[in-house]
Design a protein around this motif. Structure first.
Motif, PDB file in Angstrom:
ATOM      1  N   GLU A 137       5.584   4.333   1.903  1.00  0.00           N
ATOM      2  CA  GLU A 137       6.064   5.550   2.552  1.00  0.00           C
ATOM      3  C   GLU A 137       6.891   5.226   3.794  1.00  0.00           C
ATOM      4  N   SER A 138       6.495   4.215   4.547  1.00  0.00           N
ATOM      5  CA  SER A 138       7.289   3.844   5.727  1.00  0.00           C
ATOM      6  C   SER A 138       8.646   3.270   5.312  1.00  0.00           C
ATOM      7  N   LEU A 139       8.681   2.493   4.229  1.00  0.00           N
ATOM      8  CA  LEU A 139       9.967   2.008   3.715  1.00  0.00           C
ATOM      9  C   LEU A 139      10.834   3.173   3.260  1.00  0.00           C
ATOM     10  N   ARG A 140      10.220   4.144   2.611  1.00  0.00           N
ATOM     11  CA  ARG A 140      10.949   5.314   2.122  1.00  0.00           C
ATOM     12  C   ARG A 140      11.537   6.112   3.285  1.00  0.00           C
ATOM     13  N   GLU A 141      10.797   6.253   4.371  1.00  0.00           N
ATOM     14  CA  GLU A 141      11.293   6.997   5.528  1.00  0.00           C
ATOM     15  C   GLU A 141      12.480   6.302   6.165  1.00  0.00           C
ATOM     16  N   VAL A 142      12.437   4.969   6.245  1.00  0.00           N
ATOM     17  CA  VAL A 142      13.560   4.218   6.802  1.00  0.00           C
ATOM     18  C   VAL A 142      14.782   4.378   5.913  1.00  0.00           C
ATOM     19  N   CYS A 143      14.577   4.294   4.621  1.00  0.00           N
ATOM     20  CA  CYS A 143      15.676   4.343   3.671  1.00  0.00           C
ATOM     21  C   CYS A 143      16.293   5.743   3.584  1.00  0.00           C
ATOM     22  N   GLU A 144      15.522   6.781   3.838  1.00  0.00           N
ATOM     23  CA  GLU A 144      16.044   8.146   3.772  1.00  0.00           C
ATOM     24  C   GLU A 144      17.047   8.441   4.876  1.00  0.00           C
ATOM     25  N   ALA A 145      17.045   7.644   5.952  1.00  0.00           N
ATOM     26  CA  ALA A 145      17.999   7.857   7.037  1.00  0.00           C
ATOM     27  C   ALA A 145      19.410   7.466   6.633  1.00  0.00           C
ATOM     28  N   ASN A 146      19.547   6.572   5.662  1.00  0.00           N
ATOM     29  CA  ASN A 146      20.844   6.117   5.173  1.00  0.00           C
ATOM     30  C   ASN A 146      21.090   6.769   3.817  1.00  0.00           C
ATOM     31  N   LEU A 147      22.177   7.523   3.690  1.00  0.00           N
ATOM     32  CA  LEU A 147      22.453   8.272   2.466  1.00  0.00           C
ATOM     33  C   LEU A 147      22.665   7.353   1.263  1.00  0.00           C
ATOM     34  N   ALA A 148      23.340   6.240   1.459  1.00  0.00           N
ATOM     35  CA  ALA A 148      23.579   5.302   0.351  1.00  0.00           C
ATOM     36  C   ALA A 148      22.268   4.647  -0.084  1.00  0.00           C
ATOM     37  N   CYS A 149      21.429   4.309   0.883  1.00  0.00           N
ATOM     38  CA  CYS A 149      20.127   3.714   0.577  1.00  0.00           C
ATOM     39  C   CYS A 149      19.247   4.718  -0.156  1.00  0.00           C
ATOM     40  N   SER A 204       0.850  -1.194   0.000  1.00  0.00           N
ATOM     41  CA  SER A 204       0.000   0.000   0.000  1.00  0.00           C
ATOM     42  C   SER A 204       0.887   1.246   0.000  1.00  0.00           C
ATOM     43  N   LEU A 205       0.277   2.388  -0.223  1.00  0.00           N
ATOM     44  CA  LEU A 205       1.036   3.650  -0.221  1.00  0.00           C
ATOM     45  C   LEU A 205       1.629   3.934   1.151  1.00  0.00           C
ATOM     46  N   THR A 206       0.926   3.568   2.206  1.00  0.00           N
ATOM     47  CA  THR A 206       1.432   3.782   3.561  1.00  0.00           C
ATOM     48  C   THR A 206       2.662   2.919   3.815  1.00  0.00           C
ATOM     49  N   GLN A 207       2.618   1.662   3.355  1.00  0.00           N
ATOM     50  CA  GLN A 207       3.764   0.775   3.534  1.00  0.00           C
ATOM     51  C   GLN A 207       4.972   1.272   2.738  1.00  0.00           C
ATOM     52  N   TYR A 253      15.697  -0.908  -0.184  1.00  0.00           N
ATOM     53  CA  TYR A 253      15.381  -1.385   1.158  1.00  0.00           C
ATOM     54  C   TYR A 253      15.863  -2.813   1.341  1.00  0.00           C
ATOM     55  N   THR A 254      15.661  -3.662   0.335  1.00  0.00           N
ATOM     56  CA  THR A 254      16.056  -5.063   0.429  1.00  0.00           C
ATOM     57  C   THR A 254      17.575  -5.201   0.551  1.00  0.00           C
ATOM     58  N   VAL A 255      18.320  -4.385  -0.189  1.00  0.00           N
ATOM     59  CA  VAL A 255      19.784  -4.468  -0.119  1.00  0.00           C
ATOM     60  C   VAL A 255      20.297  -4.024   1.238  1.00  0.00           C
ATOM     61  N   TYR A 256      19.782  -2.929   1.766  1.00  0.00           N
ATOM     62  CA  TYR A 256      20.342  -2.363   2.984  1.00  0.00           C
ATOM     63  C   TYR A 256      19.696  -2.879   4.263  1.00  0.00           C
ATOM     64  N   TYR A 257      18.454  -3.329   4.224  1.00  0.00           N
ATOM     65  CA  TYR A 257      17.777  -3.718   5.459  1.00  0.00           C
ATOM     66  C   TYR A 257      17.201  -5.133   5.415  1.00  0.00           C
ATOM     67  N   GLY A 258      17.411  -5.856   4.339  1.00  0.00           N
ATOM     68  CA  GLY A 258      16.926  -7.228   4.258  1.00  0.00           C
ATOM     69  C   GLY A 258      15.510  -7.294   3.689  1.00  0.00           C
ATOM     70  N   PRO A 259      14.853  -8.439   3.876  1.00  0.00           N
ATOM     71  CA  PRO A 259      13.506  -8.601   3.295  1.00  0.00           C
ATOM     72  C   PRO A 259      12.494  -7.634   3.918  1.00  0.00           C
ATOM     73  N   ILE A 260      11.510  -7.296   3.131  1.00  0.00           N
ATOM     74  CA  ILE A 260      10.473  -6.370   3.584  1.00  0.00           C
ATOM     75  C   ILE A 260       9.613  -7.078   4.635  1.00  0.00           C
ATOM     76  N   PRO A 261       9.392  -6.434   5.787  1.00  0.00           N
ATOM     77  CA  PRO A 261       8.709  -7.130   6.893  1.00  0.00           C
ATOM     78  C   PRO A 261       7.219  -7.379   6.693  1.00  0.00           C
ATOM     79  N   TYR A 262       6.605  -6.792   5.726  1.00  0.00           N
ATOM     80  CA  TYR A 262       5.165  -7.004   5.512  1.00  0.00           C
ATOM     81  C   TYR A 262       4.867  -7.262   4.078  1.00  0.00           C
TER      82      TYR A 262
END
Length: 100
Positions: free
Chosen positions: A66-78, A61-64, A91-100
């Protein structure tokens, strides 16, 4: 008198602007490109991004997203990879599989 001066000025502007533009009816003015617009099918298949296996963006969903995008924005390379390859790949490269 003012209108005549304005008319002459406009004519001079038009002439000076059009002087730098090559005539489109002159076949010599067009320079043929050696590269062309078309590429071979083998080249195109390597350039076009293939569909990835796993989670598709349409499944989230758009909310999901957006939450992935917010996590990824904290890491400059991501964040950079997110801009070039997409949020799911980054997200998959830097944080592993998507939790949902």
């Amino acid at each position: 008198m003012k209108s005549l001066t304005l008319l002459i000025f406009c004519c001079m502007m038009t002439a000076s602007l059009s002087a730098g533009i090559p005539d489109s009816s002159d076949p010599k003015s067009e320079s043929p490109s050696d590269d062309g617009v078309f590429v071979k099918q083998e080249e195109a298949s390597t350039l076009v991004r293939q569909k990835r296996a796993g989670v598709a963006a349409a499944d989230l969903s758009l909310t999901q997203l957006e939450s992935l995008r917010e996590v990824c924005e904290a890491n400059l390379a991501c964040e950079h990879m997110m801009d070039t390859s997409g949020i799911i790949a980054a997200y998959t490269v830097y944080y592993g599989p998507i939790p949902y």
